[in-house]
Write a protein that holds these residues in place. Structure first.
Motif, PDB file in Angstrom:
ATOM      1  N   GLY A   1     -47.215  20.092  28.223  1.00  0.00           N
ATOM      2  CA  GLY A   1     -47.021  20.972  27.036  1.00  0.00           C
ATOM      3  C   GLY A   1     -45.956  19.486  26.266  1.00  0.00           C
ATOM      4  N   TRP A   2     -45.751  19.858  25.224  1.00  0.00           N
ATOM      5  CA  TRP A   2     -44.772  19.632  24.851  1.00  0.00           C
ATOM      6  C   TRP A   2     -43.231  19.308  25.462  1.00  0.00           C
ATOM      7  N   ARG A   3     -42.477  20.039  25.887  1.00  0.00           N
ATOM      8  CA  ARG A   3     -41.188  20.233  27.045  1.00  0.00           C
ATOM      9  C   ARG A   3     -41.415  18.976  27.500  1.00  0.00           C
ATOM     10  N   ALA A   4     -42.409  18.798  28.153  1.00  0.00           N
ATOM     11  CA  ALA A   4     -42.805  17.835  29.326  1.00  0.00           C
ATOM     12  C   ALA A   4     -42.797  16.476  28.903  1.00  0.00           C
ATOM     13  N   TRP A   5     -43.261  16.367  28.050  1.00  0.00           N
ATOM     14  CA  TRP A   5     -43.231  14.823  27.000  1.00  0.00           C
ATOM     15  C   TRP A   5     -42.198  14.763  26.463  1.00  0.00           C
ATOM     16  N   THR A   6     -40.962  16.046  26.017  1.00  0.00           N
ATOM     17  CA  THR A   6     -40.677  15.392  25.682  1.00  0.00           C
ATOM     18  C   THR A   6     -39.076  14.892  27.169  1.00  0.00           C
TER      19      THR A   6
ATOM     20  N   VAL B   1     -41.051  14.547  36.514  1.00  0.00           N
ATOM     21  CA  VAL B   1     -41.239  15.372  35.266  1.00  0.00           C
ATOM     22  C   VAL B   1     -42.291  16.911  35.906  1.00  0.00           C
ATOM     23  N   GLU B   2     -43.224  16.348  36.556  1.00  0.00           N
ATOM     24  CA  GLU B   2     -44.493  17.363  37.562  1.00  0.00           C
ATOM     25  C   GLU B   2     -43.066  17.908  38.588  1.00  0.00           C
TER      26      GLU B   2
END
Length: 284
Positions: free
Chosen positions: A9-14, A65-66
């Motif tokens: 979500g947005w945290r991963a994209w950030t 990130v993953e």
């Protein structure tokens, strides 16, 4: 801890955008990567090399990130891997309690691949070499324990275990797409002379178990597919243990080349793959 904050979500994209900006600014081992690509794909031009390097940096940003998101819930590996080709090969070995050597490359999200294998119920041990940083080594070992991965260190005692474990039905995972040093087997990797590690072929021959190449490829962030290749084993016509290892290593080398060519934007080009000079030696 950052790992407890990261999720799809947005945290991963950030976090991805931050990491990608950092990589874009410092361009780690850019010269090595571009030189490696030129050696492996001499028919391509400079523009292709630079565009592929951008894809590589994108991939490794998402890989971090993953990795962090997976620490929170290792079972997510089962949903992030959407498609598996050849899973029956692994299932047949598991049901018959036969061991094998799992061959992987530094392509795709190999840490997610090991997590998926463990979370799928396969008895996986991985041969690892700890990084120089003690803190990083502790972090990686903690992650591996959480996903269910048992580790073996690459020293003499560890090698004996790598030979013994497949003989009693376990899977031992190794990567063999890096430089093998002066004691490695001379090969031509992607058309260029170098050496490769003996490990997978030697363990397979000594344990009398097949090598199962497995590759993972990114479809999108948090979406991946896995391919299980046909088993590799020594031909009955090859006599002598050392000859069997060399012949099997040639097959291993060919599969690893196929993995890189299939998805060049997800391989670890920053490693000095052709570091060992084998001038005057015969390569396979």
């Amino acid at each position: 801890m950052l790992a407890s904050w990261v999720r799809p979500g947005w945290r991963a994209w950030t976090l991805y955008l931050f990491l990608r900006c950092v990589l874009g600014l410092i361009s780690p081992r850019k010269t090595v990567a571009l030189d490696n690509m030129a050696k492996a794909f001499p028919d391509r031009d400079e523009r292709w090399y630079r565009e592929n390097l951008k894809v590589v940096y994108d991939h490794f940003s998402w890989m971090v990130v993953e990795y962090l998101a997976l620490v929170n819930d290792p079972s997510k590996a089962l949903t992030w891997v959407e498609k598996v080709e050849g899973k029956d090969i692994l299932d047949d070995l598991l049901s018959s309690k036969e061991g094998c050597v799992i061959l992987a490359s530094h392509g795709g999200n190999w840490e997610l691949l090991s997590a998926w294998l463990c979370q799928s119920g396969y008895p996986l041990y991985a041969a690892v070499r700890d990084p120089d940083s003690e803190d990083l080594a502790d972090l990686m070992e903690s992650y591996r324990q959480k996903v269910g991965l048992k580790t073996l260190r690459k020293e003499r005692k560890g090698f004996r275990e790598m030979v013994r474990l497949p003989m009693i039905g376990n899977f031992v995972g190794l990567v063999a797409d890096q430089d093998g040093g002066p004691t490695g087997i001379p090969v031509k990797f992607l058309g260029r002379p170098c050496t490769m590690p003996k490990g997978p072929a030697a363990i397979s021959v000594m344990s009398k178990v097949p090598i199962i190449p497995v590759a993972i490829e990114r479809v999108a962030p948090f979406r991946h597919k896995v391919r299980v290749y046909r088993p590799l084993s020594t031909s009955e016509t090859v006599k002598g243990k050392e000859d069997k290892v060399v012949a099997l290593a040639a097959e291993v080398n060919g599969v690893l080349e196929d993995m890189v060519r299939a998805v060049p934007g997800e391989w670890l080009w920053m490693h000095r793959r052709w570091k060992t000079d084998i001038t005057g030696k015969n390569s396979i």
